[in-house]
Scaffold this motif. Structure first.
Motif, PDB file in Angstrom:
ATOM      1  N   SER A 175      14.254  64.083  43.761  1.00 26.83           N
ATOM      2  CA  SER A 175      12.965  63.387  43.863  1.00 26.83           C
ATOM      3  C   SER A 175      12.543  62.932  42.473  1.00 26.83           C
ATOM      4  O   SER A 175      13.148  63.331  41.472  1.00 26.83           O
ATOM      5  CB  SER A 175      11.890  64.291  44.471  1.00 26.83           C
ATOM      6  N   GLY A 176      11.508  62.092  42.441  1.00 24.44           N
ATOM      7  CA  GLY A 176      10.934  61.685  41.164  1.00 24.44           C
ATOM      8  C   GLY A 176      11.265  60.272  40.736  1.00 24.44           C
ATOM      9  O   GLY A 176      10.779  59.803  39.694  1.00 24.44           O
ATOM     10  N   GLY A 177      12.092  59.579  41.503  1.00 24.91           N
ATOM     11  CA  GLY A 177      12.422  58.217  41.143  1.00 24.91           C
ATOM     12  C   GLY A 177      11.248  57.270  41.340  1.00 24.91           C
ATOM     13  O   GLY A 177      10.198  57.659  41.872  1.00 24.91           O
ATOM     14  N   GLY A 178      11.445  56.030  40.920  1.00 29.55           N
ATOM     15  CA  GLY A 178      10.397  55.034  41.077  1.00 29.55           C
ATOM     16  C   GLY A 178      10.689  53.801  40.264  1.00 29.55           C
ATOM     17  O   GLY A 178      11.789  53.634  39.720  1.00 29.55           O
ATOM     18  N   LEU A 179       9.674  52.953  40.177  1.00 29.92           N
ATOM     19  CA  LEU A 179       9.762  51.717  39.404  1.00 29.92           C
ATOM     20  C   LEU A 179       9.072  51.946  38.064  1.00 29.92           C
ATOM     21  O   LEU A 179       7.923  52.408  38.025  1.00 29.92           O
ATOM     22  CB  LEU A 179       9.080  50.577  40.157  1.00 29.92           C
ATOM     23  N   LEU A 186      10.641  58.641  33.095  1.00 29.42           N
ATOM     24  CA  LEU A 186      10.571  59.273  34.404  1.00 29.42           C
ATOM     25  C   LEU A 186      11.169  60.664  34.289  1.00 29.42           C
ATOM     26  O   LEU A 186      12.058  60.897  33.453  1.00 29.42           O
ATOM     27  CB  LEU A 186      11.365  58.501  35.459  1.00 29.42           C
ATOM     28  N   ARG A 187      10.709  61.575  35.129  1.00 29.05           N
ATOM     29  CA  ARG A 187      11.343  62.880  35.238  1.00 29.05           C
ATOM     30  C   ARG A 187      11.800  63.089  36.674  1.00 29.05           C
ATOM     31  O   ARG A 187      10.981  63.081  37.601  1.00 29.05           O
ATOM     32  CB  ARG A 187      10.410  64.007  34.817  1.00 29.05           C
ATOM     33  N   LEU A 188      13.092  63.291  36.824  1.00 31.84           N
ATOM     34  CA  LEU A 188      13.663  63.573  38.131  1.00 31.84           C
ATOM     35  C   LEU A 188      13.769  65.076  38.336  1.00 31.84           C
ATOM     36  O   LEU A 188      13.969  65.826  37.390  1.00 31.84           O
ATOM     37  CB  LEU A 188      15.045  62.940  38.252  1.00 31.84           C
ATOM     38  N   SER A 189      13.641  65.481  39.606  1.00 36.56           N
ATOM     39  CA  SER A 189      13.782  66.888  39.964  1.00 36.56           C
ATOM     40  C   SER A 189      14.865  67.033  41.023  1.00 36.56           C
ATOM     41  O   SER A 189      15.041  66.160  41.872  1.00 36.56           O
ATOM     42  CB  SER A 189      12.469  67.448  40.511  1.00 36.56           C
ATOM     43  N   CYS A 190      15.546  68.157  40.969  1.00 41.30           N
ATOM     44  CA  CYS A 190      16.603  68.488  41.931  1.00 41.30           C
ATOM     45  C   CYS A 190      16.348  69.916  42.382  1.00 41.30           C
ATOM     46  O   CYS A 190      16.492  70.846  41.581  1.00 41.30           O
ATOM     47  CB  CYS A 190      17.959  68.347  41.246  1.00 41.30           C
ATOM     48  N   VAL A 191      15.944  70.070  43.628  1.00 39.87           N
ATOM     49  CA  VAL A 191      15.591  71.391  44.156  1.00 39.87           C
ATOM     50  C   VAL A 191      16.698  71.919  45.043  1.00 39.87           C
ATOM     51  O   VAL A 191      17.174  71.214  45.947  1.00 39.87           O
ATOM     52  CB  VAL A 191      14.267  71.327  44.928  1.00 39.87           C
ATOM     53  N   ALA A 192      17.104  73.155  44.787  1.00 40.11           N
ATOM     54  CA  ALA A 192      18.185  73.788  45.539  1.00 40.11           C
ATOM     55  C   ALA A 192      17.639  74.656  46.671  1.00 40.11           C
ATOM     56  O   ALA A 192      16.594  75.296  46.524  1.00 40.11           O
ATOM     57  CB  ALA A 192      19.031  74.649  44.612  1.00 40.11           C
ATOM     58  N   SER A 193      18.364  74.678  47.770  1.00 38.20           N
ATOM     59  CA  SER A 193      18.035  75.588  48.863  1.00 38.20           C
ATOM     60  C   SER A 193      19.320  76.070  49.512  1.00 38.20           C
ATOM     61  O   SER A 193      20.350  75.393  49.450  1.00 38.20           O
ATOM     62  CB  SER A 193      17.144  74.900  49.899  1.00 38.20           C
ATOM     63  N   THR A 227      19.043  51.420  35.896  1.00 38.34           N
ATOM     64  CA  THR A 227      18.703  51.264  37.309  1.00 38.34           C
ATOM     65  C   THR A 227      19.831  51.747  38.209  1.00 38.34           C
ATOM     66  O   THR A 227      21.003  51.466  37.943  1.00 38.34           O
ATOM     67  CB  THR A 227      18.386  49.791  37.617  1.00 38.34           C
ATOM     68  N   GLY A 228      19.468  52.470  39.260  1.00 37.48           N
ATOM     69  CA  GLY A 228      20.450  52.944  40.210  1.00 37.48           C
ATOM     70  C   GLY A 228      19.894  54.064  41.060  1.00 37.48           C
ATOM     71  O   GLY A 228      18.738  54.473  40.887  1.00 37.48           O
ATOM     72  N   GLN A 243      20.881  62.488  49.349  1.00 35.97           N
ATOM     73  CA  GLN A 243      20.346  61.153  49.566  1.00 35.97           C
ATOM     74  C   GLN A 243      20.082  60.409  48.274  1.00 35.97           C
ATOM     75  O   GLN A 243      20.071  59.185  48.247  1.00 35.97           O
ATOM     76  CB  GLN A 243      19.042  61.247  50.371  1.00 35.97           C
ATOM     77  N   GLY A 244      19.858  61.149  47.209  1.00 37.61           N
ATOM     78  CA  GLY A 244      19.566  60.523  45.933  1.00 37.61           C
ATOM     79  C   GLY A 244      18.130  60.048  45.837  1.00 37.61           C
ATOM     80  O   GLY A 244      17.362  60.087  46.817  1.00 37.61           O
ATOM     81  N   THR A 245      17.768  59.592  44.651  1.00 40.52           N
ATOM     82  CA  THR A 245      16.436  59.032  44.419  1.00 40.52           C
ATOM     83  C   THR A 245      16.600  57.757  43.599  1.00 40.52           C
ATOM     84  O   THR A 245      17.359  57.718  42.633  1.00 40.52           O
ATOM     85  CB  THR A 245      15.512  60.051  43.713  1.00 40.52           C
ATOM     86  N   GLN A 246      15.907  56.705  44.038  1.00 40.00           N
ATOM     87  CA  GLN A 246      16.073  55.388  43.425  1.00 40.00           C
ATOM     88  C   GLN A 246      15.267  55.292  42.134  1.00 40.00           C
ATOM     89  O   GLN A 246      14.056  55.595  42.120  1.00 40.00           O
ATOM     90  CB  GLN A 246      15.623  54.297  44.393  1.00 40.00           C
ATOM     91  N   VAL A 247      15.928  54.820  41.080  1.00 42.63           N
ATOM     92  CA  VAL A 247      15.263  54.515  39.814  1.00 42.63           C
ATOM     93  C   VAL A 247      15.456  53.032  39.544  1.00 42.63           C
ATOM     94  O   VAL A 247      16.589  52.543  39.532  1.00 42.63           O
ATOM     95  CB  VAL A 247      15.850  55.349  38.663  1.00 42.63           C
ATOM     96  N   THR A 248      14.350  52.326  39.345  1.00 41.00           N
ATOM     97  CA  THR A 248      14.412  50.910  39.039  1.00 41.00           C
ATOM     98  C   THR A 248      13.664  50.653  37.749  1.00 41.00           C
ATOM     99  O   THR A 248      12.480  50.984  37.632  1.00 41.00           O
ATOM    100  CB  THR A 248      13.793  50.068  40.160  1.00 41.00           C
ATOM    101  N   VAL A 249      14.375  50.088  36.781  1.00 46.15           N
ATOM    102  CA  VAL A 249      13.776  49.772  35.487  1.00 46.15           C
ATOM    103  C   VAL A 249      13.673  48.252  35.386  1.00 46.15           C
ATOM    104  O   VAL A 249      14.693  47.559  35.278  1.00 46.15           O
ATOM    105  CB  VAL A 249      14.596  50.341  34.320  1.00 46.15           C
ATOM    106  N   SER A 250      12.459  47.767  35.445  1.00 42.01           N
ATOM    107  CA  SER A 250      12.253  46.318  35.473  1.00 42.01           C
ATOM    108  C   SER A 250      10.849  45.986  35.025  1.00 42.01           C
ATOM    109  O   SER A 250       9.905  46.744  35.278  1.00 42.01           O
ATOM    110  CB  SER A 250      12.493  45.789  36.882  1.00 42.01           C
ATOM    111  N   SER A 251      10.717  44.831  34.395  1.00 44.88           N
ATOM    112  CA  SER A 251       9.390  44.360  34.011  1.00 44.88           C
ATOM    113  C   SER A 251       8.829  43.436  35.081  1.00 44.88           C
ATOM    114  O   SER A 251       7.697  42.952  34.949  1.00 44.88           O
ATOM    115  CB  SER A 251       9.461  43.643  32.662  1.00 44.88           C
TER     116      SER A 251
END
Length: 121
Positions: free
Chosen positions: A7-11, A18-25, A91-92, A113-121
């Motif tokens: 989680s934590g992705g975004g534009l 950005l800070r992404l998190s990866c939670v284990a269960s 971006t990816g 599932q991954g989390t989308q990161v988009t770097v754009s102006s």
């Protein structure tokens, strides 16, 4: 069932963070090295950071060295990826996965599932 959820992705604008998190269960995170990988459209998946089970060893490719920082809090069952000075080429879709570590690292677990990161102006 062993599972890692990102989680934590975004534009974000170039130069941003950005800070992404990866939670284990379903398993004890403490015993496993974890890596972050990313996949851009039309490109192969590539590793961007890995961390050993206790956090004493980390790996970064040259493309992100000095900009990305991986860390982990085993008590919270979470691995983080702090990304600064982001560039459009960052971006990816970002994934976390169990890895094996040597001079670099390679994935040995299942992809989420991954989390989308988009770097754009």
């Amino acid at each position: 069932q062993m599972q890692l959820v990102e989680s934590g992705g975004g534009l974000v604008q170039p130069g941003g963070s950005l800070r992404l998190s990866c939670v284990a269960s379903g398993f004890t995170l403490d015993y496993y090295p974890i890596g972050w990988f990313r996949q851009a459209p039309g490109k192969e998946r590539e590793g961007v950071s890995c961390i050993s089970d206790r956090g004493g060893t980390t790996y970064y490719p040259d493309s992100v060295k000095g900009r990305f920082t991986i860390s982990r809090d085993n008590a919270k069952k979470t691995v983080y990826l702090q990304m600064n000075s982001l560039k459009p080429e960052d971006t990816g879709v970002y994934y976390c996965v169990l890895v094996a570590m040597g001079s670099s690292c390679y994935p040995i677990g299942s992809w989420g599932q991954g989390t989308q990161v988009t770097v754009s102006s």
